[in-house]
Motif scaffolding. Structure first.
Motif, mmCIF file in Angstrom:
data_model
loop_
_atom_site.group_PDB
_atom_site.id
_atom_site.type_symbol
_atom_site.label_atom_id
_atom_site.label_comp_id
_atom_site.label_asym_id
_atom_site.label_seq_id
_atom_site.Cartn_x
_atom_site.Cartn_y
_atom_site.Cartn_z
ATOM 1 N N PRO A 199 0.873 -1.119 -0.066
ATOM 2 C CA PRO A 199 0.090 0.030 0.159
ATOM 3 C C PRO A 199 0.765 1.154 0.121
ATOM 4 O O PRO A 199 2.032 1.061 0.465
ATOM 5 N N ASN A 200 0.464 2.174 -0.418
ATOM 6 C CA ASN A 200 0.890 3.409 -0.352
ATOM 7 C C ASN A 200 -0.038 4.576 -0.276
ATOM 8 O O ASN A 200 -0.622 5.163 -1.103
ATOM 9 N N PRO A 201 0.090 5.227 1.006
ATOM 10 C CA PRO A 201 0.779 5.158 2.004
ATOM 11 C C PRO A 201 0.973 3.877 2.615
ATOM 12 O O PRO A 201 0.016 3.111 2.810
ATOM 13 N N ALA A 202 1.913 3.717 3.287
ATOM 14 C CA ALA A 202 2.559 2.259 3.974
ATOM 15 C C ALA A 202 2.586 2.565 5.336
ATOM 16 O O ALA A 202 3.251 3.555 5.837
ATOM 17 N N LYS A 203 2.155 1.467 6.208
ATOM 18 C CA LYS A 203 2.480 1.495 7.624
ATOM 19 C C LYS A 203 3.592 0.591 7.941
ATOM 20 O O LYS A 203 4.433 0.824 8.538
ATOM 21 N N ASP A 204 3.355 -0.755 7.760
ATOM 22 C CA ASP A 204 4.136 -1.726 8.214
ATOM 23 C C ASP A 204 5.457 -2.479 7.300
ATOM 24 O O ASP A 204 6.156 -2.802 7.432
ATOM 25 N N PHE A 205 4.820 -2.107 5.894
ATOM 26 C CA PHE A 205 5.662 -2.910 4.865
ATOM 27 C C PHE A 205 5.034 -2.267 3.548
ATOM 28 O O PHE A 205 4.084 -1.644 3.434
ATOM 29 N N ILE A 206 5.825 -2.589 2.430
ATOM 30 C CA ILE A 206 5.400 -2.177 1.070
ATOM 31 C C ILE A 206 5.648 -3.327 0.262
ATOM 32 O O ILE A 206 6.611 -4.104 0.539
ATOM 33 N N THR A 207 4.733 -3.795 -0.649
ATOM 34 C CA THR A 207 4.891 -4.844 -1.339
ATOM 35 C C THR A 207 5.187 -4.336 -2.993
ATOM 36 O O THR A 207 4.590 -3.438 -3.431
ATOM 37 N N ILE A 208 6.158 -4.990 -3.576
ATOM 38 C CA ILE A 208 6.655 -4.761 -4.734
ATOM 39 C C ILE A 208 6.221 -5.771 -5.918
ATOM 40 O O ILE A 208 6.957 -6.868 -5.284
ATOM 41 N N GLN A 209 5.545 -5.338 -6.808
ATOM 42 C CA GLN A 209 5.068 -6.650 -7.597
ATOM 43 C C GLN A 209 5.518 -6.149 -9.109
ATOM 44 O O GLN A 209 4.870 -4.965 -9.469
ATOM 45 N N SER A 210 6.000 -7.089 -9.983
ATOM 46 C CA SER A 210 6.276 -6.739 -11.184
ATOM 47 C C SER A 210 5.723 -7.992 -12.200
ATOM 48 O O SER A 210 5.388 -9.027 -11.623
ATOM 49 N N THR A 211 5.046 -7.588 -13.244
ATOM 50 C CA THR A 211 4.397 -8.573 -14.151
ATOM 51 C C THR A 211 5.476 -9.653 -14.786
ATOM 52 O O THR A 211 5.015 -10.585 -15.362
ATOM 53 N N GLN A 212 6.832 -9.217 -14.834
ATOM 54 C CA GLN A 212 7.773 -9.747 -15.219
ATOM 55 C C GLN A 212 8.632 -9.973 -14.300
ATOM 56 O O GLN A 212 9.028 -9.091 -13.414
ATOM 57 N N PRO A 213 9.839 -11.031 -14.106
ATOM 58 C CA PRO A 213 10.618 -11.407 -13.089
ATOM 59 C C PRO A 213 11.932 -10.363 -13.643
ATOM 60 O O PRO A 213 13.063 -11.105 -14.050
ATOM 61 N N ASP A 214 11.649 -9.147 -13.569
ATOM 62 C CA ASP A 214 12.735 -8.124 -14.114
ATOM 63 C C ASP A 214 13.420 -7.251 -13.248
ATOM 64 O O ASP A 214 14.189 -6.327 -13.484
ATOM 65 N N ILE A 215 13.203 -7.335 -11.704
ATOM 66 C CA ILE A 215 13.683 -6.636 -10.649
ATOM 67 C C ILE A 215 14.865 -7.357 -10.341
ATOM 68 O O ILE A 215 14.646 -8.643 -9.813
ATOM 69 N N THR A 216 16.054 -6.512 -10.382
ATOM 70 C CA THR A 216 17.505 -7.300 -9.665
ATOM 71 C C THR A 216 17.736 -6.770 -8.397
ATOM 72 O O THR A 216 18.687 -7.465 -7.668
ATOM 73 N N GLY A 217 17.187 -5.602 -8.048
ATOM 74 C CA GLY A 217 17.357 -4.906 -6.753
ATOM 75 C C GLY A 217 16.711 -3.818 -6.457
ATOM 76 O O GLY A 217 16.167 -3.093 -7.382
ATOM 77 N N LEU A 218 17.077 -3.193 -5.387
ATOM 78 C CA LEU A 218 16.423 -1.917 -4.921
ATOM 79 C C LEU A 218 17.147 -1.198 -4.092
ATOM 80 O O LEU A 218 18.066 -1.748 -3.350
ATOM 81 N N THR A 219 17.118 0.254 -4.029
ATOM 82 C CA THR A 219 17.789 1.162 -3.068
ATOM 83 C C THR A 219 16.756 2.117 -2.581
ATOM 84 O O THR A 219 15.661 2.800 -3.239
ATOM 85 N N LEU A 220 16.849 2.248 -1.290
ATOM 86 C CA LEU A 220 15.597 2.874 -0.568
ATOM 87 C C LEU A 220 16.483 4.466 -0.184
ATOM 88 O O LEU A 220 17.619 4.177 0.596
ATOM 89 N N TYR A 221 15.698 5.268 -0.510
ATOM 90 C CA TYR A 221 16.649 6.719 -0.076
ATOM 91 C C TYR A 221 15.289 7.355 0.880
ATOM 92 O O TYR A 221 14.096 7.485 0.398
ATOM 93 N N ASP A 222 15.859 8.171 1.705
ATOM 94 C CA ASP A 222 15.027 9.233 2.348
ATOM 95 C C ASP A 222 14.799 10.521 1.726
ATOM 96 O O ASP A 222 15.471 10.604 0.447
ATOM 97 N N ALA A 223 14.023 11.510 2.071
ATOM 98 C CA ALA A 223 13.535 12.530 1.456
ATOM 99 C C ALA A 223 14.975 13.561 1.114
ATOM 100 O O ALA A 223 14.852 14.274 0.410
ATOM 101 N N THR A 224 15.860 13.161 2.060
ATOM 102 C CA THR A 224 16.959 13.929 1.890
ATOM 103 C C THR A 224 18.204 13.372 0.914
ATOM 104 O O THR A 224 19.055 14.231 0.586
ATOM 105 N N GLY A 225 17.841 12.403 0.307
ATOM 106 C CA GLY A 225 18.751 11.592 -0.438
ATOM 107 C C GLY A 225 19.684 10.635 0.108
ATOM 108 O O GLY A 225 20.473 10.122 -0.604
#
Length: 76
Positions: free
Chosen positions: A5-31
């Motif tokens: 969900p977004n806004p999220a409380k406890d977690f966020i789920t990321i789903q792609s229609t194809q297995p094309d995600i190899t990684g993620l980076t999470l940044y705060d609002a300051t970068g």
């Protein structure tokens, strides 16, 4: 690509229609990088319980080097 969900409380789920995600980076609002994770597949759940409320940005990476940015709001 789905991020919910977004806004999220406890977690966020990321789903792609194809297995094309190899990684993620999470940044705060300051970068500031908060998390860097590699994975494979088409779905991933990111826990937010240890994060402060606020605006974050998730950058998703694909095998060809493409990066996509998504805003996420974390609330308590």
């Amino acid at each position: 690509m789905l991020l919910y969900p977004n806004p999220a409380k406890d977690f966020i789920t990321i789903q792609s229609t194809q297995p094309d995600i190899t990684g993620l980076t999470l940044y705060d609002a300051t970068g500031r990088e908060m998390l860097r994770q590699t994975f494979s597949g088409s779905a991933f759940t990111l826990p937010l319980t240890n994060m402060s409320p606020g605006l974050y940005y998730i950058i998703l990476r694909s095998p060809d080097g493409t990066q996509r940015q998504y805003p996420v709001v974390h609330v308590k």
